[in-house]
Write an enzyme that holds these catalytic residues in place. Structure first.
Site, mmCIF file in Angstrom:
data_model
loop_
_atom_site.group_PDB
_atom_site.id
_atom_site.type_symbol
_atom_site.label_atom_id
_atom_site.label_comp_id
_atom_site.label_asym_id
_atom_site.label_seq_id
_atom_site.Cartn_x
_atom_site.Cartn_y
_atom_site.Cartn_z
ATOM 1 N N CYS A 1 0.662 -1.329 0.005
ATOM 2 C CA CYS A 1 -0.059 -0.178 0.629
ATOM 3 C C CYS A 1 1.028 1.291 -0.408
ATOM 4 C CB CYS A 1 -0.685 -0.316 1.527
ATOM 5 S SG CYS A 1 -2.183 1.583 1.595
ATOM 6 N N SER B 1 0.416 3.820 1.572
ATOM 7 C CA SER B 1 1.264 4.181 2.796
ATOM 8 C C SER B 1 2.616 4.081 3.579
ATOM 9 C CB SER B 1 -0.077 4.225 3.790
ATOM 10 O OG SER B 1 -1.364 4.748 3.604
ATOM 11 N N HIS C 1 4.729 5.805 2.701
ATOM 12 C CA HIS C 1 4.942 7.227 3.253
ATOM 13 C C HIS C 1 5.671 7.987 4.199
ATOM 14 C CE1 HIS C 1 2.204 8.836 0.703
ATOM 15 N NE2 HIS C 1 0.819 8.773 1.237
ATOM 16 N N HIS D 1 0.783 -3.330 7.249
ATOM 17 C CA HIS D 1 -0.246 -2.909 7.824
ATOM 18 C C HIS D 1 -1.777 -3.714 6.330
ATOM 19 C CE1 HIS D 1 -1.025 0.312 4.496
ATOM 20 N NE2 HIS D 1 -2.045 0.053 4.569
ATOM 21 N N CYS E 1 -7.227 -3.623 4.154
ATOM 22 C CA CYS E 1 -6.710 -2.100 3.816
ATOM 23 C C CYS E 1 -7.208 -1.252 2.443
ATOM 24 C CB CYS E 1 -5.418 -1.236 4.425
ATOM 25 S SG CYS E 1 -5.212 0.507 3.531
HETATM 26 N N1 LIG Z 1 -7.608 7.572 4.154
HETATM 27 C C1 LIG Z 1 -7.022 6.121 4.853
HETATM 28 O O1 LIG Z 1 -8.055 5.099 5.146
HETATM 29 C C2 LIG Z 1 -6.425 5.312 3.591
HETATM 30 C C3 LIG Z 1 -6.048 4.392 3.460
HETATM 31 C C4 LIG Z 1 -5.213 3.621 2.659
HETATM 32 C C5 LIG Z 1 -3.727 4.716 1.523
HETATM 33 N N2 LIG Z 1 -4.367 5.511 2.235
HETATM 34 C C6 LIG Z 1 -4.377 7.647 0.745
HETATM 35 O O2 LIG Z 1 -4.643 6.703 -0.074
HETATM 36 C C7 LIG Z 1 -3.689 7.189 -1.305
HETATM 37 C C8 LIG Z 1 -3.727 6.266 -2.079
HETATM 38 O O3 LIG Z 1 -2.980 4.794 -1.936
HETATM 39 P P1 LIG Z 1 -2.558 3.735 -3.180
HETATM 40 O O4 LIG Z 1 -1.771 2.572 -2.469
HETATM 41 O O5 LIG Z 1 -3.584 3.539 -3.898
HETATM 42 O O6 LIG Z 1 -1.657 4.419 -3.931
HETATM 43 P P2 LIG Z 1 -0.824 4.069 -5.492
HETATM 44 O O7 LIG Z 1 0.449 4.307 -5.632
HETATM 45 O O8 LIG Z 1 -1.388 2.611 -5.354
HETATM 46 O O9 LIG Z 1 -1.843 4.606 -6.364
HETATM 47 C C9 LIG Z 1 -2.059 6.076 -6.596
HETATM 48 C C10 LIG Z 1 -2.597 6.464 -8.053
HETATM 49 O O10 LIG Z 1 -2.605 8.161 -8.303
HETATM 50 C C11 LIG Z 1 -2.238 8.408 -9.875
HETATM 51 N N3 LIG Z 1 -1.839 9.528 -9.453
HETATM 52 C C12 LIG Z 1 -1.167 10.551 -8.712
HETATM 53 N N4 LIG Z 1 -1.049 11.256 -9.084
HETATM 54 C C13 LIG Z 1 -2.272 12.328 -9.529
HETATM 55 C C14 LIG Z 1 -2.954 13.112 -10.343
HETATM 56 N N5 LIG Z 1 -2.547 14.011 -10.186
HETATM 57 N N6 LIG Z 1 -3.650 12.940 -10.824
HETATM 58 C C15 LIG Z 1 -4.699 11.713 -11.239
HETATM 59 N N7 LIG Z 1 -3.630 10.114 -10.132
HETATM 60 C C16 LIG Z 1 -2.378 10.212 -9.911
HETATM 61 C C17 LIG Z 1 -0.521 7.230 -9.996
HETATM 62 O O11 LIG Z 1 -0.444 7.672 -11.077
HETATM 63 C C18 LIG Z 1 -1.248 5.766 -9.122
HETATM 64 O O12 LIG Z 1 -2.147 5.971 -9.796
HETATM 65 C C19 LIG Z 1 -2.233 7.367 -1.121
HETATM 66 O O13 LIG Z 1 -2.020 8.918 -0.290
HETATM 67 C C20 LIG Z 1 -2.295 6.353 0.610
HETATM 68 O O14 LIG Z 1 -1.409 6.763 1.390
HETATM 69 C C21 LIG Z 1 -5.249 6.048 2.639
HETATM 70 ZN ZN LIG Z 2 -3.080 1.080 3.178
#
Ligand SMILES: NC(=O)c1ccc[n+]([C@@H]2O[C@H](COP(=O)([O-])OP(=O)(O)OC[C@H]3O[C@@H](n4cnc5c(N)ncnc54)[C@H](O)[C@@H]3O)[C@@H](O)[C@H]2O)c1
Ligand SMILES: [Zn+2]
Ligand SMILES: [Zn+2]
Length: 372
Positions: A42, A44, A47, A64, A170
């Site tokens: 993930c 996160s 990060h 996680h 997650c």
């Molecule tokens: N709120 C929560 O509970 C929670 C839980 C898990 C993850 N997250 C967060 O969610 C986010 C996504 O996680 P993930 O594992 O899917 O990441 P990931 O890297 O798998 O996917 C992110 C996607 O965003 C795209 N992207 C980047 N910049 C962009 C833009 N300006 N416009 C459009 N697309 C764009 C990338 O090409 C990629 O496909 C992260 O910030 C993560 O930390 C939050």
């Molecule tokens: Zn996560």
């Protein structure tokens, strides 16, 4: 027990994960040992490495998002036994704090401690190089075994493949719930999902399940656009600028009912761009993590107020894990929610830095570490 784990010794420096010997203690009160089948990669966890989520302690055992089989039970554990198949929830829920009782278990008091660097009781379960190791989300799924608090352990049916079930820890509930719960999606909505990673693709799945009429997926990576289509997006584009005329045409100039932001790293400009795509009375959902110290956001506040828009944060998709993890399993069984197709590539633990670099390059919908 002695095993291997992926540690960060210098969080925030992009130094990558170090695979080395760790020692995991046997389960203490209200804990179980879980032999993992797999751990999702993930964003996160990255990060911690890139400093978007700064940690003031080290080392951290990452990971996680996992699922596996219980191999050992600590004292005072009820309702779980050796051999049970379980999903590890990245947010624990105690079941009796005010938020849990109110049906908002993603806001459980225990969640406040998941980045604290110790087990909930303030001590360490994992050790390396003679010192205590903090575990991501009280778990640390970048190791083949996890000593987990029962409040994060959710039993599932033995028919669900455990390597796929890992993603229910997650990414799946976070994205799916961002559509289904946080966005309060309605039948016939026009929905925009910004960022098609392991989280965003599940927001697309949630929108399909809730009967959205149009689902516009934004991601600059062509592979992500193809995947979004396969999962039910009706339109795919590379940017907000490209999305704007499509949304306008589909909604008679009104704007999208729901815009869900799931990019890898959140920035202030992306919030205004998402707001601009949202219709009067609509909802913008923010699921992505932004750098913790970031404060810069510019929004057209007049229009925000006068158009009755809502900005909704979303933690764990606003799900109640004890209800929604089994529900997601049921939806998978009945073919209404995809899990197998979420996994682009599997890795051995030793390949973890490759897995993160593939994630950052947009090569995977989800990469997954598999254990023997
Ligand atoms: N709120 C929560 O509970 C929670 C839980 C898990 C993850 N997250 C967060 O969610 C986010 C996504 O996680 P993930 O594992 O899917 O990441 P990931 O890297 O798998 O996917 C992110 C996607 O965003 C795209 N992207 C980047 N910049 C962009 C833009 N300006 N416009 C459009 N697309 C764009 C990338 O090409 C990629 O496909 C992260 O910030 C993560 O930390 C939050
Ligand atoms: Zn996560
Ligand atoms: Zn609680």
């Amino acid at each position: 027990m002695k095993t291997q784990g992926a540690l960060l010794w210098e969080p925030g420096t992009n130094s990558g994960w170090s695979i080395e010997e760790i020692e995991i203690d046997p389960p203490k009160r209200r804990e179980v040992m879980v032999k993992l089948a797999a751990s999702g990669i993930c964003h996160s966890d990255n990060h911690f490495d890139d400093g978007v989520i700064p940690l003031e302690w080290a080392p951290i055992l990452g990971g996680h998002e996992g699922a596996g089989v219980i191999t050992e039970i600590g004292p005072e554990v009820e309702d779980l036994e050796v051999g049970d198949h379980v999903v590890l929830a990245f947010l624990p829920s105690c079941g009796h704090c005010d938020m849990c009782v109110a049906g908002k278990s993603n806001m459980c008091v225990l969640g406040a401690g998941i980045l604290g660097g110790t087990a909930p009781d303030g001590t360490h379960r994992v050790h390396a190089r003679g010192q205590g190791v903090g575990c991501a989300s009280f778990l640390g799924t970048f190791a083949p075994y996890v000593c987990a608090p029962v409040d994060a352990v959710i039993k599932i049916g033995k028919d669900i493949p455990l390597d796929k079930a890992a993603l229910i820890g997650c990414g799946v509930p976070t994205g799916w719930g961002s559509s289904v719960y946080a966005a309060d999606m309605q039948l016939g909505d026009t929905v925009v999902v910004v960022g098609i990673g392991g989280v965003g693709i599940n927001a697309v799945q949630g929108a399909v399940l809730k009967g959205a009429r149009d689902i516009i997926a934004i991601d600059p990576v062509p592979f992500k656009q193809r995947k979004a289509k396969e999962f039910g997006a009706t339109h795919v584009v590379s940017s907000h600028q490209e999305a704007a005329p499509i949304v306008e045409q589909l909604t008679n100039g009104q704007g999208a009912d729901r815009v869900i932001v799931t990019v890898g790293v959140m920035t202030g400009d992306l919030l205004e761009a998402a707001q601009a795509l949202t219709r009067r009375g609509g909802v913008t959902v923010l699921t992505s993590a932004a750098p913790i110290l970031q404060r810069d956001v510019q929004i057209d506040l007049f229009t925000f107020a006068m158009s009755g828009k809502r900005l909704q944060g979303s933690l764990y998709g606003t799900t109640n894990a004890r209800n929604d993890v089994p529900l997601i399993c049921d939806l998978y069984r009945s073919g209404k929610l995809k899990l197998d197709e979420l996994i682009t590539r599997t890795y051995q633990l030793e390949e973890i830095n490759q897995a993160f670099s593939d994630m950052k390059e947009g090569k995977n919908l989800r990469g997954v570490i598999v254990y023997d």
